[in-house]
Design an enzyme around this catalytic site. Structure first.
Site, PDB file in Angstrom:
ATOM      1  N   ASP A  16       0.807  -1.225   0.000  1.00  0.00           N
ATOM      2  CA  ASP A  16       0.000   0.000   0.000  1.00  0.00           C
ATOM      3  C   ASP A  16       0.840   1.275   0.000  1.00  0.00           C
ATOM      4  O   ASP A  16       0.433   2.304   0.542  1.00  0.00           O
ATOM      5  CB  ASP A  16      -0.967   0.031   1.207  1.00  0.00           C
ATOM      6  CG  ASP A  16      -1.907  -1.144   1.198  1.00  0.00           C
ATOM      7  OD1 ASP A  16      -2.244  -1.625   0.101  1.00  0.00           O
ATOM      8  OD2 ASP A  16      -2.304  -1.591   2.294  1.00  0.00           O
ATOM      9  N   HIS A  44      -4.606  -1.744  -5.823  1.00  0.00           N
ATOM     10  CA  HIS A  44      -3.794  -0.630  -6.318  1.00  0.00           C
ATOM     11  C   HIS A  44      -4.729   0.484  -6.780  1.00  0.00           C
ATOM     12  O   HIS A  44      -5.435   0.342  -7.778  1.00  0.00           O
ATOM     13  CB  HIS A  44      -2.884  -1.100  -7.460  1.00  0.00           C
ATOM     14  CG  HIS A  44      -1.859  -2.108  -7.015  1.00  0.00           C
ATOM     15  ND1 HIS A  44      -0.946  -2.688  -7.859  1.00  0.00           N
ATOM     16  CD2 HIS A  44      -1.596  -2.616  -5.785  1.00  0.00           C
ATOM     17  CE1 HIS A  44      -0.171  -3.513  -7.176  1.00  0.00           C
ATOM     18  NE2 HIS A  44      -0.557  -3.502  -5.915  1.00  0.00           N
TER      19      HIS A  44
END
Ligand code: GDP
Ligand code: IMO
Ligand code: MG
Length: 430
Positions: A16, A44
């Site tokens: 992340d 994503h």
């Protein structure tokens, strides 16, 4: 640098880091973008016009109409998740026809992988890993036990159904006898996957051959990592890791290229640190400052919606992950999240028992007590800066310190979730 054709981009923390945003930006400069590992555990995020995508399976370069996207052989694929993602792209009028391909050797995630992931996490109780329950571990287990079902197996219904029958008998035994769970229906799974076979039949390729040919033709190729180095099965905070290799080493096998064909590398790191799921995290904050990072950074998982644990930037940790990947340049993201802090801290070393150390040690992560350097905040917005020179002085000092402590140069700086909130260093030649 100008002759380089391939760039591998990967995460340097616990995932992340903002890989999706950076890849979407870079996609304008690349002909091909290929994911090399992981599966729908990834999320994503890419903001584009009025849309907001969280790509789980599709490479993050798909929004660029000229870029070909490949799901490499090192990935595990949930065709249901992929189909949903394609429906979202269709709704946004993004044409992916003849632009999205899946390597025939990529392994398929089947419903029994997800059921087992869930059952095992439950059985572990407080010792659970905190997986995404997307079936990642069980699917990679089957791959390495040499009983996995690959995308290419869908080309022949009989082959697929035979493998399904054999595997499901074992998995249902485990589900029922070990986990006291319901068995899954062979007929239902068979029907579902025969439909997928038809839907995805034009997307099958030999990814290795495709990429090597593109390379020989001088095309520019970006290898997209999912997760992050500290979630790597070998280099990460084992056992609180994923089941693949997000590191630079994972690119070769995950795509089917030789190491001489990785021309350049960039590591993505957040200007602070986050982690989702269980496992050690030395600079984690348990106070209001941690909550403020979480709030300012909207730190909630793109895949599971779980709140991400937050803490300050851990410099020795990134120095370690950059080093084991052979990375010298960073894409540093989310600097703007620190805009309101009066003081900002950087983890510069640790206490381990009674000793001081400047080095991160992945084996001892849970026992490292961080030591911080206090830095002055800038307390103004960086979101509209167009160059490094536009940044307030304390922000530039913060970046200089990160470069010094990580032995890396910041080649890309991200100061917002939008594509144009990106500053590129003149030294970044792509
Ligand atoms: P990935 O898994 O590495 O692609 O990262 P995620 O998409 O899971 O998480 C990153 C989050 O931060 C997403 O919500 C992005 O939209 C957001 N983001 C990325 N870069 C920036 C940035 O520079 N500033 C801000 N404020 N948000 C960013
Ligand atoms: P992206 O690509 C953050 C974490 C899970 C869990 C551990 C194992 O968006 O950066 P798994 O489902 O892989 O067996 O879970 O890894 N995890 C991630 N954390 N970002 C990710 O991907 C992750 N993918 C898996 O939370 O701790
Ligand atoms: Mg993510």
């Amino acid at each position: 640098m100008d002759n380089n054709k391939t760039l591998a981009l990967l995460g340097l923390q616990w995932g992340d880091e903002g890989k999706g945003k950076i890849i979407d930006y870079l996609a304008q400069k690349f002909d091909v973008i290929a994911r090399y590992q992981g599966g729908p555990n990834a999320g994503h995020t890419v903001y584009w016009q009025d849309f907001h995508f969280a790509f789980h399976q599709v490479p993050s370069g798909i929004l660029n109409p000229k870029t070909v996207c490949i799901i490499g052989r090192g990935c595990v694929v949930d065709l249901g998740v992929l189909k949903e993602e394609l429906e979202q792209l269709t709704q946004a009028e993004i044409d992916f026809k003849n632009r999205l391909f899946i390597d025939s050797k990529a392994h398929l995630i089947l419903p029994y992988h997800k059921a087992l992931d869930n059952a095992r996490e439950k059985a572990k109780g407080k010792d659970k890993i905190g997986t995404t329950i997307r079936g990642i571990g069980p699917c990679y287990e089957d791959k390495y036990s040499r009983i996995g079902i690959r995308f290419g197996d869908l080309q022949d219904d009989e082959v697929f159904l035979e493998k399904l029958k054999r595997n499901l008998a074992q998995k249902n035994f485990l589900l029922m006898e070990l986990h006291n769970d319901e068995p899954l229906s062979e007929k239902q799974i068979g029907k579902e996957f025969i439909k997928y076979a038809e839907f995805f039949k034009d997307m099958i390729i030999d990814g290795s051959d495709y990429i090597n040919t593109a390379y020989e033709q001088g095309k520019k190729i970006l290898f997209e990592g999912a997760q992050g180095t500290l979630l790597d099965i070998d280099s990460g905070t084992y056992p609180f890791v994923t089941s693949s290799s997000p590191t630079a080493g994972g690119v070769c096998n995950g795509i089917g290229i030789g190491p001489t064909r990785i021309d350049d590398l960039i590591g993505v790191a957040k200007a602070y640190t986050t982690r989702v799921g269980m496992g050690p995290f030395p600079t984690e904050l348990f106070d209001d400052t941690g909550l403020m990072l979480q709030k300012q950074g909207s730190e909630f998982g793109a895949t599971t919606g779980r709140a991400r644990r937050c803490g300050w930037f851990d410099a020795p940790l990134v120095r370690y992950t950059a080093r084991i990947n052979g990375i010298k340049q960073l894409a540093l993201t989310k600097l703007d999240v620190l805009d309101r802090f009066e003081n900002i801290y950087i983890g510069i070393g640790y206490r381990y028992k009674d000793e001081k150390t400047n080095n991160f040690n992945v084996e001892l992560t849970g026992e490292l007590k961080p030591e911080f350097l206090k830095m002055e905040g800038w307390r103004c917005s960086t979101k509209t800066a167009k160059s490094f020179d536009d940044l307030p002085k304390p922000a530039r000092k913060y970046l200089d310190k990160i470069q010094e402590l990580t032995n890396c140069e910041i080649s890309i700086l991200s100061i917002g979730e939008q594509r144009d909130q990106t500053i590129i260093s003149p030294n970044f030649k792509w």
